[in-house]
Design a protein around this motif. Structure first.
Motif, PDB file in Angstrom:
ATOM      1  N   UNK A 154       6.333  35.681 -48.811  1.00  0.00           N
ATOM      2  CA  UNK A 154       7.493  35.003 -48.201  1.00  0.00           C
ATOM      3  C   UNK A 154       8.720  35.214 -49.066  1.00  0.00           C
ATOM      4  N   UNK A 155       9.862  35.374 -48.412  1.00  0.00           N
ATOM      5  CA  UNK A 155      11.124  35.596 -49.114  1.00  0.00           C
ATOM      6  C   UNK A 155      11.939  34.300 -49.097  1.00  0.00           C
ATOM      7  N   UNK A 156      12.431  33.903 -50.246  1.00  0.00           N
ATOM      8  CA  UNK A 156      13.154  32.652 -50.401  1.00  0.00           C
ATOM      9  C   UNK A 156      14.293  32.511 -49.381  1.00  0.00           C
ATOM     10  N   UNK A 157      15.144  33.506 -49.276  1.00  0.00           N
ATOM     11  CA  UNK A 157      16.300  33.419 -48.387  1.00  0.00           C
ATOM     12  C   UNK A 157      15.882  33.237 -46.928  1.00  0.00           C
ATOM     13  N   UNK A 158      14.854  33.939 -46.517  1.00  0.00           N
ATOM     14  CA  UNK A 158      14.373  33.865 -45.136  1.00  0.00           C
ATOM     15  C   UNK A 158      13.833  32.480 -44.816  1.00  0.00           C
ATOM     16  N   UNK A 159      13.040  31.936 -45.725  1.00  0.00           N
ATOM     17  CA  UNK A 159      12.464  30.608 -45.511  1.00  0.00           C
ATOM     18  C   UNK A 159      13.565  29.548 -45.502  1.00  0.00           C
ATOM     19  N   UNK A 160      14.503  29.626 -46.428  1.00  0.00           N
ATOM     20  CA  UNK A 160      15.588  28.639 -46.477  1.00  0.00           C
ATOM     21  C   UNK A 160      16.431  28.684 -45.204  1.00  0.00           C
ATOM     22  N   UNK A 191      14.153  29.852 -59.759  1.00  0.00           N
ATOM     23  CA  UNK A 191      12.877  30.481 -59.442  1.00  0.00           C
ATOM     24  C   UNK A 191      12.962  31.089 -58.043  1.00  0.00           C
ATOM     25  N   UNK A 192      12.463  32.296 -57.871  1.00  0.00           N
ATOM     26  CA  UNK A 192      12.525  33.003 -56.592  1.00  0.00           C
ATOM     27  C   UNK A 192      11.412  32.576 -55.634  1.00  0.00           C
ATOM     28  N   UNK A 193      10.509  31.732 -56.111  1.00  0.00           N
ATOM     29  CA  UNK A 193       9.365  31.367 -55.265  1.00  0.00           C
ATOM     30  C   UNK A 193       9.236  29.864 -55.050  1.00  0.00           C
ATOM     31  N   UNK A 194      10.322  29.130 -55.246  1.00  0.00           N
ATOM     32  CA  UNK A 194      10.228  27.680 -55.162  1.00  0.00           C
ATOM     33  C   UNK A 194      11.580  27.078 -54.811  1.00  0.00           C
TER      34      UNK A 194
END
Length: 182
Positions: free
Chosen positions: A156-162, A108-111
């Motif tokens: 929010x973007x997954x890669x940025x948050x991670x 999932x791209x949002x979780x």
């Protein structure tokens, strides 16, 4: 207490990043230093993990190559909920692979899931969420692996948050993508 932890992370980050960026004294000096920093990704000490993560992200392509040489594996579109920090950092540097169109399995791209140090509470996760742009999704289980899944807030973007959470938060041991299977 939190100020001291943040200060420790910053100091450790400066020391490790200085080692990485100035380790080119010999033909393979940089690669050797990156291997030493990569070992810190699995440290029990949160500030050391964070400092190593920052240093590897700063090393860019050299960091990606060193991680691959150390046995790092891509976590997308398929992986494990017990993803090693080494694998997640490598995958972020290499770029998360997209799910195939119409895929019956992927991520999932949002979780994503959070693997946290002992003693981190649900309230701590909620505070992290406010800071990084996610909300708790489902229940928090302090004994679970992961302890919880979170959902990104809109925009929010997954890669940025991670990348941010792994580079800043010493209580985060690792993360995993939230995989699905139809």
């Amino acid at each position: 207490m939190m100020r001291y932890a943040i200060a420790a992370v910053l100091v450790a980050g400066l020391l490790l990043s200085d080692r990485v960026l100035h380790a080119d004294s010999g033909p393979d000096g940089k690669q050797v230093e990156l291997v030493n920093v990569i070992e810190e990704l699995g440290s029990e000490d949160g500030p050391r993990r964070v400092a190593a993560t920052k240093a590897i992200f700063q090393a860019g392509e050299a960091g990606q190559a060193a991680l691959q040489k150390a046995g790092a594996k891509q976590v997308s579109p398929f992986g494990s909920i017990r993803a090693r920090r080494l694998d997640v950092v490598y995958s972020l540097l290499a770029g998360l692979r997209e799910n195939a169109d119409g895929a019956l399995a992927g991520y999932k791209r949002d979780s994503f899931g959070l693997h946290l140090e002992p003693g981190v509470t649900e309230q701590d996760v909620i505070k992290l969420g406010r800071q990084y742009g996610f909300t708790l999704s489902g229940t928090f289980n302090p004994d679970g692996r992961p302890q919880c899944y979170v959902k990104l807030t809109k925009g929010r973007k997954l890669e940025t948050v991670l990348q941010a959470i792994l580079s800043i938060e010493p209580t985060v041991v690792s993360v995993n993508l939230n995989y699905f299977e139809s």
